[in-house]
Structures are given as structure tokens and as C-alpha cells.
Motif scaffolding. Structure first.
Motif, PDB file in Angstrom:
ATOM      1  N   LEU B  70       0.839  -1.205   0.000  1.00  0.00           N
ATOM      2  CA  LEU B  70       0.000   0.000   0.000  1.00  0.00           C
ATOM      3  C   LEU B  70       0.874   1.255   0.000  1.00  0.00           C
ATOM      4  CD1 LEU B  70      -2.676  -1.162   2.600  1.00  0.00           C
ATOM      5  CD2 LEU B  70      -2.615  -1.523   0.130  1.00  0.00           C
ATOM      6  N   ARG B  71       1.967   1.214   0.787  1.00  0.00           N
ATOM      7  CA  ARG B  71       2.864   2.369   0.827  1.00  0.00           C
ATOM      8  C   ARG B  71       3.573   2.569  -0.510  1.00  0.00           C
ATOM      9  NH1 ARG B  71       4.963   1.096   6.211  1.00  0.00           N
ATOM     10  NH2 ARG B  71       3.413   1.914   7.660  1.00  0.00           N
ATOM     11  N   ASP B  72       3.967   1.439  -1.125  1.00  0.00           N
ATOM     12  CA  ASP B  72       4.684   1.536  -2.401  1.00  0.00           C
ATOM     13  C   ASP B  72       3.801   2.144  -3.484  1.00  0.00           C
ATOM     14  OD1 ASP B  72       6.745   0.291  -1.131  1.00  0.00           O
ATOM     15  OD2 ASP B  72       6.459  -1.678  -2.055  1.00  0.00           O
ATOM     16  N   ASN B  73       2.491   2.024  -3.306  1.00  0.00           N
ATOM     17  CA  ASN B  73       1.572   2.523  -4.322  1.00  0.00           C
ATOM     18  C   ASN B  73       0.829   3.762  -3.843  1.00  0.00           C
ATOM     19  OD1 ASN B  73       1.755   0.470  -6.626  1.00  0.00           O
ATOM     20  ND2 ASN B  73       1.686  -0.772  -4.773  1.00  0.00           N
ATOM     21  N   TYR B  74       1.493   4.475  -2.940  1.00  0.00           N
ATOM     22  CA  TYR B  74       0.976   5.722  -2.392  1.00  0.00           C
ATOM     23  C   TYR B  74       0.783   6.752  -3.508  1.00  0.00           C
ATOM     24  CZ  TYR B  74       1.191  10.102   0.317  1.00  0.00           C
ATOM     25  OH  TYR B  74       0.931  11.322   0.863  1.00  0.00           O
ATOM     26  N   PRO B  75      -0.241   7.589  -3.552  1.00  0.00           N
ATOM     27  CA  PRO B  75      -1.348   7.505  -2.604  1.00  0.00           C
ATOM     28  C   PRO B  75      -2.512   6.633  -3.103  1.00  0.00           C
ATOM     29  CG  PRO B  75      -1.441   9.573  -3.819  1.00  0.00           C
ATOM     30  CD  PRO B  75      -0.251   8.824  -4.342  1.00  0.00           C
TER      31      PRO B  75
END
Lengths: 135, 436
Positions: B70-75
Motif C-alpha cells: 500500500l505504501r509503495d503505491n501511495y497515494p
């Protein structure tokens, strides 16, 4: 005579003693005696003020864990042998001392001794009976 | 008498639930495969396609989702719908700095509200209730989640949010709140503050306490129920999956019921990543079965729990979670021993009437050896004038805590109020200074 004392638990953190004094200053309370028993991780500050009841209240409000304890107090002459006389009397009756502090009363040639003992009533009777003046 | 918000779903027969979960899984996997690039790549990498998923038992074929995905595909890289369909975002802060963002469609918000509504009903609240919500409102899901649930059941909702404890105490009493929603540690903090103000929390109008957002123990439940005249219920949730209300206890207080028509739980061994045997402890994994905005497949929560599948006396057929006993993220390894803050907390609750359950662990490494200091707050009103009394108490706390965690810790007592627990927020209880 019974003398009331406050005792404050102080963890070893910079500024805590100063904070204690600030709280009393802000409440306009005068510190009459103060000493600290220390260990490596915390200390217990013991003090007598001109208004212990108020001191305990304001200290608690400011997050200090504060106890109220009764001590016994005596006045002796400010000369050699006086402390020994008091301690010897207590020792003879096997009265245990938890802690003690004393100070010379400037300008009066007398000294005060404040003690916490395991049997305060007996200690008062014993010492006054032997001519030690109660505070 | 037991009241159900949605009896059809909450009391659905197991076989029927199985078919519903299977159907929903097929749909959600297809939707994620088609709309979320990074998850499609995960599936392609191991050669799994949506048509391989027929029943809920096929879930084990699917790759996991982790927080870093989820963080890698922020936001917004994890959203499965165009952004114009997203009506709200929430976000949770992480220790690494980057936010984990979640997005909701209108239907997602409605489903989430229903989960919270079911939970509120299951503890006994209803349309006559006044619900005091002291979770933080804002990016954190705690406040708004329960808020919508409370409105859905027709109760009166007081969005107190976090902070200003004396005002919270005043509102609870003046507005006659019968339901309190906050973190369990804040409930204890508020009771202590009330006592300092000369008010007995036992006289508060509260009947139901719904506590969550951090792991807590049965000892804490007992403590809260002794401080107040309320029954304390456990609520589980996490923003990635929707927010509070993923699972909530019923009046029997025997583990939160998972709203398993919306969220499918699994317990896996965090090392082998295989499902554990029924009833065994492991890492809790959730799949959102009907979310539109940001559906997640096999999301690893890092929370430690087990699944209880025995029927509950309340009549709901959903599976329950055993008490969350800790988080893999919070786990400390001290001289080779796994230690969880929750173990320390429950040891402290039952330890001595002079210490609180507020603490801070400080880890250091001295000459290649881990040292563990635990600073423990004294309760208000506790006082000493002699060193030996402090030593006795320290030794007692030391022996209780050490036997609970299996590793020796140096106990340091500290004044009441040393740790400022921020209301409605998760509390940091470990400072790890070790340079490894």
C-alpha cells in the motif's frame, strides 16, 4: 512534638527538583527544611513547609506522588555530645530510626533533630523524661 | 433479549454463508485483477488467474497483500475504481513516515456503517442510546466509523473526538451517554482523571463500553469494569480493511464476531505463510469480500489471534476472534526471547494496587547484551517517604513482570502522569535504542 513532613517521589530526570520548587513558589509556599535521599534511579525529597496541606495539594495537582508523614522533633544545645545523648537513649530502648535529619538554629545556640522512628509515642516519652526538649 | 441489526446476514446458516463468501470472493478477485496493476502482477507472477477461484477454499491460492504494497503505491495506486467514485479517504500514519491511504466509495461507507451498527446492537446499544465517541476524528478511522454506525441505528451521537479529558467527563454526564467508544487505555486514563476531580466513574450513566484500536487484556477488561459501572466490549478493526467494526463482541463478551459476509478472516503461520489448524494462534489475515474502493486480498494485519468457530449463545453464526494478544510489529526480541508490550500491560494490571498499567519499555544494547528497562507509572495518591518502600514495590513489580515475559527487566518507577497518553490515539510503548 509531632512535626508534619511532606515526601515526594522523584524519578531521576533532569529538572524534577527545580519543578518541585517552582510549584511551591507559584503557590507562595515557603520551604523550611528540605533534603533528598538518593539512589541511582530515583530520590525521595523530604521537606517541611509553612503550609504542608496546601503543598501536598498543589504538588499532587502537578503530578508529584506526595506523602504526608509525621516526624518527632527535639531541640538540643548546639554542642558536642548532644546527638549522641539522643541516639543512645533511643538505642537503649531498641527504638529503630528510619531516617533523621538535624540542623543548627542560627543565632540561638540550639539545634533541631527531626526523626522518623518505629514507635514515636514511646520515643517522645523517653526523651522528654530524660530532659530532651521537645520541639 | 438479543437484537440483531441484520438478522438475515448475522444468523445466516453456515452453508449459505459459504456460498455467499465464495460468490463474493470470485467477484472481488476479478475486480482487483482487472483494476489494480500491482496485485494483477502478483497473481501473474505465481500463475493464478481469477478463473482459478471458485469457492472460498481457493483463497489459499492467492498472493498476500502487505502494508508495504500500500505504501509503495501511495497515494491512490491501490484503488480499484476511478477516483471520481471515491467519496472519502482516510489514512494511518506509520513508523516509517509514509501514510497508508484508504479510499471508500459511497457503498463502502454504507457497508462500514452497517458493520458498526451491527456491533452497537450486539453490545446492547440502540436507538435510545447516546453514544459518546472519544476516538479521534480525522484521517484516523476510529471516530467517523463509529459515528456513522451510531447514526444508522438512530442513536444520539456525541462526536467528542479526542482531548480535553475534563470536558469529556462533563459531556458524558451532562448528556447521559450510555455508550462510550474509545481506546481501553484512554478509558482507564479518564477514570483516573475523574477520580482526581473527586468524581466516581461508577456513578457515570455509561452502560456499554466499546474499546479497541489497541490490544488489551482480560485483566484490563476487569479493571475497566471495576472502575465504571459498564460492561466492556472488544471491537476490532483496521483502516486498511475499513476501520472499526470489522469485528465486535456481543453481550456474551466471548471474542469479537467477525462481519464475515464482508470480511473473510484467515489465521496463518507468519513464517510458513500457510493456514494454521482450526483454533490455533497465528497472524490474522483479512480479505474484503465486498469493498469497491480499495478491496484487499489476503491482507496481513500483523495482529496475533485465532479463530473461534464454535457457535455463540447469541445466535450469530459468524466466526469470532480470540483476544488479539499482540502485534508482530510490536514484538521485541530481547536476548532471544519474544516479548509483547501486551504481556507487560496485563502483568501490570494484576500486579499491585500502587502501580498503573502505563509503562514505557526502553531497550539498549550494552557490551553486546540487550538491556530492558521498564518505566512504570505510579498511581495517583501513591506516596513514599522511605527508600525501602520504593525498593519493596520495585521488587514486587520486577518479579511479576519477569515471570510474565520470561526475561529479566529493570523496573523503574516513575511519577504519575509521566506518560502522556494522547487520547484516542495509539500509544507508543517501546523505545528501542539498540543499534543492530
Amino acid at each position: 512534638m509531632i512535626i508534619n513532613q511532606i515526601a515526594v517521589f522523584l524519578e531521576n530526570r533532569s529538572g524534577r527538583i527545580c519543578e518541585f520548587a517552582r510549584v511551591l513558589k507559584d503557590a507562595n509556599i515557603n520551604i523550611q527544611t528540605m533534603n533528598i535521599a538518593d539512589t541511582s534511579e530515583y530520590g525521595i525529597l523530604r521537606a517541611i513547609t509553612d503550609d504542608n496541606e496546601k503543598a501536598i495539594r498543589v504538588l499532587k495537582e502537578n503530578g508529584f506522588n506526595t506523602a504526608s508523614t509525621d516526624l518527632i522533633g527535639f531541640q538540643v544545645a548546639d554542642k558536642p555530645g548532644e546527638m549522641h545523648k539522643v541516639l543512645q537513649l533511643l538505642d537503649q530502648e531498641k527504638i529503630n530510626i528510619s531516617y533523621l535529619y538535624s540542623y543548627a538554629q542560627v543565632g540561638s545556640n540550639t539545634a533541631a533533630i527531626l526523626l522518623k522512628v518505629d514507635s514515636p509515642d514511646l520515643a517522645i516519652r523517653l526523651l522528654t523524661h530524660n530532659g530532651v526538649k521537645s520541639f | 433479549m438479543t437484537k440483531y441489526f441484520n438478522p438475515k446476514m448475522e444468523c445466516m446458516a453456515k452453508e449459505e454463508k459459504y456460498l455467499l463468501q465464495s460468490e463474493r470472493l470470485r467477484i472481488v478477485v476479478k475486480r482487483v485483477f482487472e483494476n489494480v496493476k500491482w496485485y494483477r502482477e502478483k497473481m501473474l507472477n505465481i500463475g493464478v488467474y481469477p478463473e482459478d477461484i471458485n469457492t472460498i477454499d481457493d483463497i489459499e491460492k492467492l498472493p498476500f497483500t502487505e502494508k508495504h504494497d500500500l505504501r509503495d503505491n501511495y497515494p491512490f495506486g491501490s484503488f480499484a475504481v476511478p477516483k471520481k467514485q471515491i467519496v472519502r479517504v482516510h489514512a494511518s500514519s506509520g513508523t516509517t513516515g509514509k501514510l497508508t491511504v484508504v479510499g471508500y466509495t459511497k457503498k463502502d461507507i454504507e457497508d462500514w456503517a452497517e458493520c458498526c451498527a451491527r456491533g452497537l446492537y450486539s453490545v446492547g446499544a440502540g436507538e435510545d442510546s447516546t453514544i459518546h465517541i472519544a476516538y479521534g476524528y480525522g484521517l484516523f478511522t476510529g471516530g467517523l466509523g463509529m459515528h456513522y454506525g451510531g447514526e444508522l441505528i438512530g442513536a444520539t451521537v456525541v462526536p467528542a473526538s479526542s482531548g480535553n479529558t475534563p470536558r469529556q467527563i462533563m459531556l458524558i454526564n451532562d448528556f447521559s451517554a450510555d455508550t462510550l467508544c474509545c481506546t481501553p487505555s484512554y478509558a482507564i486514563h479518564m477514570a483516573e482523571e475523574a477520580l482526581k476531580l473527586g468524581l466516581n466513574p461508577k456513578n457515570f450513566p455509561l452502560k456499554y463500553g466499546i474499546f479497541g484500536a489497541e490490544p488489551w487484556s482480560e485483566e484490563m477488561r476487569r479493571q475497566i469494569q471495576e472502575l465504571y459501572s459498564l460492561k466492556a466490549y472488544d471491537i476490532y478493526g483496521l483502516s486498511e480493511i475499513s476501520g472499526p467494526g470489522v469485528a465486535t463482541e456481543c453481550e456474551h463478551q466471548c471474542g469479537p464476531h467477525v462481519q464475515d459476509d464482508f470480511f473473510y478472516p484467515e489465521i496463518i503461520d507468519s513464517v510458513t505463510e500457510k493456514q494454521v489448524k482450526n483454533g490455533e494462534k497465528g497472524e490474522l489475515v483479512f480479505t474484503t469480500l465486498s469493498k469497491e474502493g480499495m478491496p484487499l486480498i489476503r491482507y496481513r494485519t500483523r495482529d496475533i489471534s485465532s479463530i473461534i468457530s464454535e457457535p455463540c449463545a447469541c445466535g450469530r453464526t459468524s466466526v469470532r476472534l480470540s483476544k488479539i494478544t499482540g502485534r508482530y510489529d510490536d514484538m521485541m526480541i530481547v536476548r532471544g526471547v519474544n516479548v509483547f508490550p501486551s504481556q507487560i500491560e496485563s502483568a501490570l494490571v494484576g500486579c499491585d494496587s500502587q502501580v498503573s498499567s502505563k509503562f514505557m519499555v526502553v531497550l539498549n544494547r550494552v557490551n553486546n547484551l540487550d538491556t530492558m528497562d521498564i518505566e512504570v507509572e505510579l498511581l495517583p495518591g501513591v506516596a513514599f517517604d522511605e527508600i525501602k518502600s520504593v525498593q519493596l514495590l520495585t521488587q514486587k513489580v520486577h518479579s511479576v513482570v519477569t515471570s510474565a515475559i520470561g526475561v529479566s527487566a529493570n523496573i523503574k518507577l516513575v511519577s504519575n502522569g509521566t506518560f502522556k497518553y494522547i487520547e484516542g490515539e495509539k500509544v507508543k510503548k517501546v523505545k528501542d535504542n539498540r543499534k543492530i
